[in-house]
Design an enzyme around this catalytic site. Structure first.
Site, mmCIF file in Angstrom:
data_model
loop_
_atom_site.group_PDB
_atom_site.id
_atom_site.type_symbol
_atom_site.label_atom_id
_atom_site.label_comp_id
_atom_site.label_asym_id
_atom_site.label_seq_id
_atom_site.Cartn_x
_atom_site.Cartn_y
_atom_site.Cartn_z
ATOM 1 N N PHE A 171 0.853 -1.189 0.000
ATOM 2 C CA PHE A 171 0.000 0.000 0.000
ATOM 3 C C PHE A 171 0.886 1.235 0.000
ATOM 4 O O PHE A 171 1.764 1.366 0.852
ATOM 5 C CB PHE A 171 -0.942 0.034 1.210
ATOM 6 C CG PHE A 171 -1.859 1.227 1.177
ATOM 7 C CD1 PHE A 171 -2.989 1.234 0.364
ATOM 8 C CD2 PHE A 171 -1.575 2.374 1.916
ATOM 9 C CE1 PHE A 171 -3.815 2.352 0.290
ATOM 10 C CE2 PHE A 171 -2.400 3.495 1.853
ATOM 11 C CZ PHE A 171 -3.525 3.478 1.043
ATOM 12 N N ASP A 188 9.245 2.584 1.766
ATOM 13 C CA ASP A 188 8.059 3.272 2.286
ATOM 14 C C ASP A 188 7.949 2.936 3.771
ATOM 15 O O ASP A 188 7.505 1.856 4.140
ATOM 16 C CB ASP A 188 6.814 2.814 1.506
ATOM 17 C CG ASP A 188 5.537 3.497 1.994
ATOM 18 O OD1 ASP A 188 5.540 4.022 3.127
ATOM 19 O OD2 ASP A 188 4.537 3.477 1.248
ATOM 20 N N LYS A 207 2.697 9.319 8.649
ATOM 21 C CA LYS A 207 1.913 8.931 9.827
ATOM 22 C C LYS A 207 2.442 9.405 11.202
ATOM 23 O O LYS A 207 1.943 10.377 11.729
ATOM 24 C CB LYS A 207 1.705 7.420 9.818
ATOM 25 C CG LYS A 207 0.833 6.991 8.628
ATOM 26 C CD LYS A 207 0.174 5.662 8.836
ATOM 27 C CE LYS A 207 -0.967 5.435 7.870
ATOM 28 N NZ LYS A 207 -0.601 4.821 6.594
HETATM 29 C C1 PLP Z 1 -0.838 5.177 5.215
HETATM 30 C C2 PLP Z 1 0.192 4.774 4.239
HETATM 31 C C3 PLP Z 1 0.406 5.517 3.061
HETATM 32 C C4 PLP Z 1 -0.472 6.694 2.666
HETATM 33 O O1 PLP Z 1 -0.379 7.758 3.554
HETATM 34 P P1 PLP Z 1 -1.507 8.922 3.466
HETATM 35 O O2 PLP Z 1 -1.034 9.925 4.483
HETATM 36 O O3 PLP Z 1 -2.820 8.307 3.809
HETATM 37 O O4 PLP Z 1 -1.476 9.454 2.092
HETATM 38 C C5 PLP Z 1 1.418 5.116 2.224
HETATM 39 N N1 PLP Z 1 2.195 4.057 2.511
HETATM 40 C C6 PLP Z 1 2.019 3.318 3.637
HETATM 41 C C7 PLP Z 1 2.922 2.168 3.911
HETATM 42 C C8 PLP Z 1 1.007 3.651 4.536
HETATM 43 O O5 PLP Z 1 0.822 2.897 5.614
#
Ligand code: PLP
Length: 394
Positions: free
Chosen positions: A128, A215, A244
């Site tokens: 994701f 990420d 986050k």
């Molecule tokens: C939450 C998340 C995102 C997206 O972040 P947003 O602030 O919602 O755009 C991208 N990568 C990972 C691994 C995430 O957990």
């Protein structure tokens, strides 16, 4: 009540009025233990005084000026993060998806600079990366993409934790410039790769001059038991994204880079009106300082080990529990069946949890959780899981 809001969310029937530490209170004064931290955001818990102080002081001084001018607090936060991560330069955004957009743009510029006509990034199944067009195209979940075609080109997908398929791609293609991967898949179900995975990815990328882009939006900022999850593996990425936990609820994201990736952006190649404004940077600097002074990455490691052991003990031999896994405070309890109803059942008991990948109970509690609170979480959730599994079987 939600008539004026677009129907993007399936919301639970509760709203919170205030919070403190791991606890939230609804309008009726009912208390809930937040074992999700607003999806890995409020690592310091709710209403942390250091964040409150930083925000109030900065709001009274200066909130925003734009990136047309120097921003000392952005410089300061950039230095803090670069030093912690052993990286060189930072671009600030307002969200995780935007941090990943910056990473994707860096990879494409880097590719074009090396004469690759159509630069391609390797991404993973079950990943994701966000909901913007490029990041949903990078995401390995068809549900996130369905209906939004045409997708952004330039991604090629392989299974997670599978080095062979990457080596095979490396043999057959000359357009690959980077690899984008979560060190632990969060939304995908708390999937931990083999110990050798990240070090091997580092080697593959080094041999081919691909950028290793991590990420760490969910895994970063102490949650895994290190400042950044890849530090468990002793490697340094070329690009890393954060969001986050960085602002403890104040929207801010970051894209860090080292080596050649750190200098591909030049004036005009990327930007953001809000990104890295003084208010968000003041909050994030307070988060970094608090994580450091309260030794919260270490605390996440201890607490994670305690929770894993306690769940393993309490759920030992329970039929229907497939696996209990995690690293630090990224925890997953996988059942042998879909278990979304557990979220509502936990809510009724005053416990906030999440279910992802259909059958994985995901826990992302605040790093400041106390031992007694962790014990209550284990007792309460264990009882719910046992009840859920027996009710279904009957
Ligand atoms: C939450 C998340 C995102 C997206 O972040 P947003 O602030 O919602 O755009 C991208 N990568 C990972 C691994 C995430 O957990």
């Amino acid at each position: 009540m939600t008539d004026f809001l677009m129907a993007t969310y399936n919301r639970l029937p509760v709203q919170f009025e205030r919070g403190e530490g791991v606890w939230l209170w609804d309008g009726d004064g009912k208390r809930y233990l937040d074992a999700l931290s607003g999806i890995a955001v409020c690592g310091l818990g709710h209403a942390h005084p250091a964040v409150q102080r930083a925000l109030c002081e900065q709001a009274g001084r200066l909130i925003h000026t734009s990136n047309l001018y120097g921003i000392g607090l952005q410089q300061q936060l950039g230095e803090q993060l670069a030093k912690l991560a052993n990286m060189e330069r930072v671009f600030f955004s307002n969200s995780g998806a935007e941090a990943n957009e910056a990473a994707i743009k860096i990879a494409r510029l880097y590719g074009h600079q090396r004469g690759v006509e159509s630069p391609t990034i390797i991404v993973m199944e079950g990943s994701f990366h966000g909901r913007t067009m490029a990041t949903l195209s990078a995401t390995g979940n068809r549900k996130v993409q369905a209906g939004f075609e045409p997708l952004v080109k330039g991604f090629v997908r392989v299974p997670y934790n599978d080095l062979e398929s990457i080596r095979t791609l490396a043999e057959s293609r000359s357009d690959i410039v980077a690899l984008l991967v979560e060190p632990i898949q969060g939304e995908g179900g708390i999937n931990l790769p083999d110990e050798e995975y990240l070090p091997q990815l580092r080697e593959i990328c080094d041999a081919r001059q691909w950028l290793l882009m991590l990420d760490e939006i969910q895994t970063g900022m102490g949650r895994s038991g290190r400042w950044f999850c890849h530090q468990h593996s002793g490697i340094v990425p070329d690009v890393m994204t954060l969001a986050k936990g960085l602002g403890n609820g104040v929207p801010i994201g970051a894209c860090l880079a080292a080596g050649p990736a750190a200098s591909v952006f030049t004036p005009g190649s990327h930007g953001s009106t809000f990104g890295g404004n003084p208010l968000a940077c003041a909050a994030a600097s307070a988060v970094v300082e608090t994580l450091r002074s309260e030794r919260l990455p270490e605390r996440a490691e201890q607490l994670g080990a305690r929770l894993l052991a306690a769940f393993a003990d309490a759920l030992q031999g329970v039929e229907g529990v497939e696996e209990i896994r995690g690293e630090g405070l990224l925890l997953g309890i996988e059942l042998d069946r879909p278990c979304a109803p557990l979220v509502q059942q936990a809510l009724a008991q005053g416990l906030l949890i999440n279910v992802t990948a259909e059958s994985v109970i995901r826990l992302l509690p605040p790093l400041v959780m106390r031992d007694e609170e962790a014990d209550w979480l284990v007792t309460t959730l264990t009882a719910l899981i046992r009840q859920f599994l027996t009710a279904k079987a009957a």
